[in-house]
Design a protein around this motif. Structure first.
Motif, PDB file in Angstrom:
ATOM      1  N   THR A 157       0.953  -1.079   0.101  1.00  0.00           N
ATOM      2  CA  THR A 157       0.117  -0.074  -0.133  1.00  0.00           C
ATOM      3  C   THR A 157       0.875   1.311   0.071  1.00  0.00           C
ATOM      4  O   THR A 157       0.206   2.368  -0.107  1.00  0.00           O
ATOM      5  N   ARG A 184      -7.180  -3.136   4.020  1.00  0.00           N
ATOM      6  CA  ARG A 184      -5.802  -2.293   3.654  1.00  0.00           C
ATOM      7  C   ARG A 184      -4.970  -3.659   3.780  1.00  0.00           C
ATOM      8  O   ARG A 184      -4.813  -4.243   4.868  1.00  0.00           O
ATOM      9  N   GLN A 195      -1.506   6.140   3.139  1.00  0.00           N
ATOM     10  CA  GLN A 195      -2.196   5.494   2.238  1.00  0.00           C
ATOM     11  C   GLN A 195      -2.512   6.419   0.992  1.00  0.00           C
ATOM     12  O   GLN A 195      -3.138   7.358   1.271  1.00  0.00           O
TER      13      GLN A 195
END
Length: 348
Positions: A157, A184, A195
């Protein structure tokens, strides 16, 4: 579509992966995607060993094409009675409302990370591809999987996570944008401010790593697929668009939410499991909050929320259901996953 290195390395016709989605699919969805030439995936993190072997046996009997088996690699903390008691007290009004006795709930984890016991169960099947979420298994276990000739995918991520995964020898990296539905894959940090949206994250990862990069998050149609490929992705992973497909096991309540205006309002929350995940906003998220401080660590938050969910769903309510979904449902359609895969590839 042009044959790129992803198709060559992973022995598939199309640079498309159906995202593994625990709770809303089984082998049937993966098989339908494979039939179109994409890479079907089987979510394995919530399957017991008997069910896992049964699903793999079914896949082996119905396809010679590779299938992506997906597992979690989270650390399981010790059960904290004090934290769990605080969480139950926070939720007590809902238990009272639904007539549930909270002191009879289990204390075990509902999601077990990939370990040698799981490896023992799947080794006879010699899986072609395995993907990991929340990092990677410990090095000796990862090396064991590699000795099978298995290709390894893992979610990143951030650029830092992508670089770490590459240093550990993964064969491809899934760049998971903030738009993506479900959990996530973050593992180097718990800070949500790290993020990024996919089209900010993707080119940065592509510029930093040498292995193939797979774009994931908010892609729901052929135009989105092409945009990701143009930005340097070697393949695209699509999840939410498959939720209405005839082979999916998405519940009627979940389907109704996806097909309603509510699907335009999603949020990242930790209340259903203890880790951040994106879903359609419902009563629990509105009233409890999306990221409250007292939520137990993953996966223990799901003990209480699971009990509330089960009882509410018997009443036809999705008040406590994790309605996992990405930010773009425009490509969702009640059609075969085979046809949807061809649409995503611009072939139908």
């Amino acid at each position: 579509m042009a044959q790129g290195r992803f198709q060559q390395d992973f022995a598939v016709d199309l640079p498309l992966i159906q995202a593994p989605m625990a709770g809303v699919q089984d082998a049937a969805l993966a098989l339908a995607v494979n039939q179109a030439g994409g890479l079907g995936s089987l979510p394995c993190a919530m399957l017991d060993l008997e069910t896992l072997v049964s699903e793999l046996t079914h896949l082996k009997a119905h396809t010679c094409r590779p299938v992506n088996l997906n597992f979690f690699c989270h650390q399981v903390p010790a059960y904290d009675p004090h934290q769990q008691t605080q969480w139950r007290q926070r939720l007590q009004p809902y238990f009272d409302e639904l007539g549930i006795t909270s002191n009879t709930l289990p204390t075990g984890a509902s999601r077990i990370p990939f370990d040698h016991q799981v490896a023992n169960a799947i080794e006879p099947f010699q899986p072609a591809i395995i993907s990991f979420h929340f990092g990677l298994p410990e090095p000796s276990l990862l090396q064991r999987v590699k000795t099978w000739g298995t290709k390894i995918l893992a979610s990143a991520t951030t650029v830092a996570e992508a670089l770490w995964l590459e240093s550990q020898g993964v064969d491809a990296i899934i760049a998971q944008g903030l738009e993506a539905g479900g959990h996530r894959g973050m593992f180097l940090s718990t800070d949500l401010n790290t993020q990024m949206g996919l089209f900010a994250l993707l080119p940065q990862i592509v510029a930093q790593v040498q292995v193939p990069v797979i774009a994931a998050g908010g892609i729901s149609d052929a135009q989105g697929v092409q945009a990701a490929l143009t930005l340097g992705a070697d393949a695209v992973q699509v999840g939410s668009a498959y939720l209405l497909c005839t082979e999916a096991k998405t519940s009627a309540l979940h389907k109704a939410a996806i097909q309603s205006p509510r699907a335009h309002k999603t949020a990242i929350t930790c209340i259903f499991s203890g880790k951040p995940a994106r879903g359609i906003v419902n009563r629990a998220m509105q009233e409890i909050g999306t990221m409250p401080n007292q939520v137990p660590a993953f996966p223990y938050a799901s003990i209480e929320m699971g009990a509330l969910r089960s009882q509410a769903e018997t009443l036809g309510l999705d008040d406590f259901t994790p309605l996992w979904c990405g930010q773009n449902t425009s490509g969702c359609a009640p059609i075969s996953a085979t046809e949807l895969t061809l649409r995503l590839a611009g072939l139908a």
